[in-house]
Enzyme design. Structure first.
Site, PDB file in Angstrom:
ATOM      1  N   SER A 228      -0.284   7.178  -0.678  1.00 46.19           N
ATOM      2  CA  SER A 228       0.807   8.087  -0.328  1.00 46.19           C
ATOM      3  C   SER A 228       0.901   9.258  -1.304  1.00 46.19           C
ATOM      4  CB  SER A 228       2.133   7.325  -0.321  1.00 46.19           C
ATOM      5  OG  SER A 228       2.494   6.958  -1.645  1.00 46.19           O
ATOM      6  N   GLU A 249      -6.971  11.247  -1.979  1.00 43.26           N
ATOM      7  CA  GLU A 249      -7.043  11.149  -0.518  1.00 43.26           C
ATOM      8  C   GLU A 249      -5.692  10.622  -0.071  1.00 43.26           C
ATOM      9  OE1 GLU A 249      -6.838  10.320   2.859  1.00 43.26           O
ATOM     10  OE2 GLU A 249      -8.100   8.533   2.612  1.00 43.26           O
ATOM     11  N   CYS A 283      -5.086   6.829   7.865  1.00 43.71           N
ATOM     12  CA  CYS A 283      -4.775   8.150   7.320  1.00 43.71           C
ATOM     13  C   CYS A 283      -5.238   9.241   8.275  1.00 43.71           C
ATOM     14  CB  CYS A 283      -5.416   8.326   5.952  1.00 43.71           C
ATOM     15  SG  CYS A 283      -7.211   8.150   5.944  1.00 43.71           S
TER      16      CYS A 283
END
Length: 534
Positions: A228, A249, A283
């Site tokens: 996050s 990422e 994601c």
């Protein structure tokens, strides 16, 4: 009763053990010991000692280790998929195609291409014609990998494969939500290292909560963080203390754009996969389905028919469901809130929108929200759940504007019957990755492509040449081609130093022939003057 409560609320961050449960059934998996700050330091010290030997290993030995890992994966893929299904709640099919397949492909690509991108690279020496120039790629040392819970096996492979091949050691800190399977998977690496005659301390794991991750960041030589934005900021702050490189990422809010000239069936099934695979906990999930007004109603009807036929149950319960459970009760609650808040803001609930199988585990029904506009919560915040969000657009410009209206920029998809139109839209969407007439996340399966985002989706790249080299120090080396009796010198100055340098620069760099000739004349004049003075 306490065990049941832990299964619903999650691991206790104040405990010295992690209680592990199956999200699909809440059955007990076991306990994993939490590593203290001193434990982390000791693990990193062992990794550093192993890396001091490994950095001198040949590319052949590194390939051997990766090939051993690949052999094990292929021989034990059923066991791996079962462990993933138990610890993450996903279907066995998703575990196979979403975890085992990309791990195998990453190893295959690295074995085939890794040496090409890490051996010394010859480059031009510019105006220093008597020299050779090269770039050397040296391992950074010990790489820390802080990885999330959505892909417990694949998320371990993502940093380990390139970091190990680049000559590094790796210490992983997986999410506490998948501590049980992570503890099993690290044994695969140790067996592969032993078989290749390499020290097993090259790949280690530390378990725990935020304090464990914080200790890791403060101990290693580089970080790959997947997770996050909030936790990512904390990792960056900790890494700044020692000025170590980090690859971030982070979250995504991928736009999936369907033009009116698209093949609607092709777009539909890609959108369904991008939204509901792994219960939307990706994601690179297709979190915003932007559909042209002319085909909006047809697309909604087809999507509803498909989703209403989904089967959802315990992935290891004997059936072959399309969806399993969500991984954590916390994420389930976040999805539930986002859906409810968006409905309150005017979104239309088409199907789903509720918890199901509540007596068994953490399940949320596959959901479709229609007539959503960009201002609604579910169009701005990362959902990370099984919610197909439909939003109309009327022109390509409007689609691009909506796609770029979030703080994220990880990936996107564009579907159109016109290649030129699709590429025109894709070039204007702010993202690190894009696929044309394909699910955006499929770029991950192309080994030569880098993986990563822009804006609040992070920085740095994982995968491909760029990801491999990011795990190295690039060292610039200027070597001899022809031995001369002098070196390039700027001191001491003489009366003509400035004029000579100015004339030489004009001679070499002027774009006009007259200016070059003028610079050459000045050089010859200054040389004659120097000869007379001597």
């Amino acid at each position: 009763m306490e065990v049941q409560l832990s299964a619903i609320t999650g691991p206790n961050p104040n405990s010295d053990v992690i209680d592990c449960f199956e999200p699909a059934t809440r059955a007990v998996l076991g306990q994993v010991r939490v590593d203290s700050e001193n434990d982390v330091k000791e693990v990193v010290a062992r990794a550093r000692k192993a890396q001091s030997e490994w950095k001198h290993s040949s590319f052949a030995q590194r390939r051997k280790v990766l090939e051993n890992i690949l052999d094990y994966i292929l021989e034990h893929s059923d066991e791996i998929c079962e462990m993933v299904a138990r610890d993450a709640g996903k279907t066995r099919e998703n575990a196979l195609l979403g975890e085992v397949l990309p791990a195998c492909e990453k190893i295959r690509w690295t074995v085939k291409n890794g040496e090409r991108y890490l051996r010394d690279e010859k480059v031009s020496s510019g105006f220093m014609l008597h020299k050779n120039a090269r770039i050397e790629y040296h391992p950074r040392g010990v790489i820390g990998g802080i990885i999330p819970w959505n892909y417990p096996f694949q998320n371990m492979m993502m940093p380990v494969v390139p970091a190990l091949f680049a000559g590094n050691a790796v210490v992983l800190k997986p999410s506490e939500w998948v501590a049980w399977s992570s503890q099993q998977f690290v044994k695969i690496f140790h067996d592969a290292l032993k078989a290749a005659g390499a020290p097993i301390d090259l790949i280690q794991i530390v378990q725990g909560f935020g304090a464990t991750g914080n200790a890791l960041v403060r101990s290693v030589d580089g970080i790959i963080y997947i997770g996050s934005c909030g936790n990512g900021r904390r990792v960056i702050e900790a890494s700044a203390e020692r000025i170590i490189p980090v690859t971030m990422e982070l979250g995504g809010k991928d736009a999936f754009i369907v033009c009116e000239d698209a093949n609607i069936d092709q777009a539909l099934y890609a959108a369904i996969t991008g939204t509901f695979l792994n219960s939307g906990q990706n994601c690179i999930a297709s979190e915003r389905i932007l559909v042209h007004d002319k085909i909006y109603k047809q697309f909604e009807s087809l999507a509803t028919e498909t989703v209403n036929a989904f089967q959802q149950s315990n992935p290891l319960g004997g059936a072959r469901p399309d969806m399993g459970a969500m991984n954590t009760p916390i994420q389930l609650a976040l999805v539930e809130k986002l859906v409810n808040d968006s409905i309150a803001a005017g979104a239309r609930l088409v199907t789903g929108g509720k918890r199901v199988l509540t007596e068994q585990g953490e399940y949320y029904a596959p959901t479709i929200l229609a007539d959503v506009d960009p201002s609604m919560p579910i169009m701005q915040e990362e959902t990370f759940g099984p919610v197909l969000v439909l939003c109309r657009f009327h022109s390509d410009d409007e689609a691009v504007e909506i796609a770029n209206s979030t703080p994220f920029g990880l990936s996107n998809s564009v579907f159109s019957g016109s290649k030129a139109r699709a590429n025109s839209i894709a070039r204007r969407v702010e993202s690190g990755m894009c696929s044309i007439n394909e699910l955006g996340g499929m770029t991950y399966f192309v080994g030569d492509l880098p993986f990563g985002g822009v804006k609040q989706s992070g920085f740095g790249r994982i995968g491909g040449r760029d990801g491999l080299r990011s795990l190295c120090h690039a060292k610039a080396v200027l070597d001899e081609r022809i031995r001369l009796p002098f070196a390039f010198s700027m001191l001491p100055n003489n009366p003509n130093s400035y004029e000579t340098a100015s004339a030489a620069i004009r001679t070499v760099y002027s774009r006009k022939a007259g200016d070059k000739f003028s610079g050459l004349k000045d050089l010859m004049r200054l040389r004659r003057s120097k000869s007379k003075d001597s």
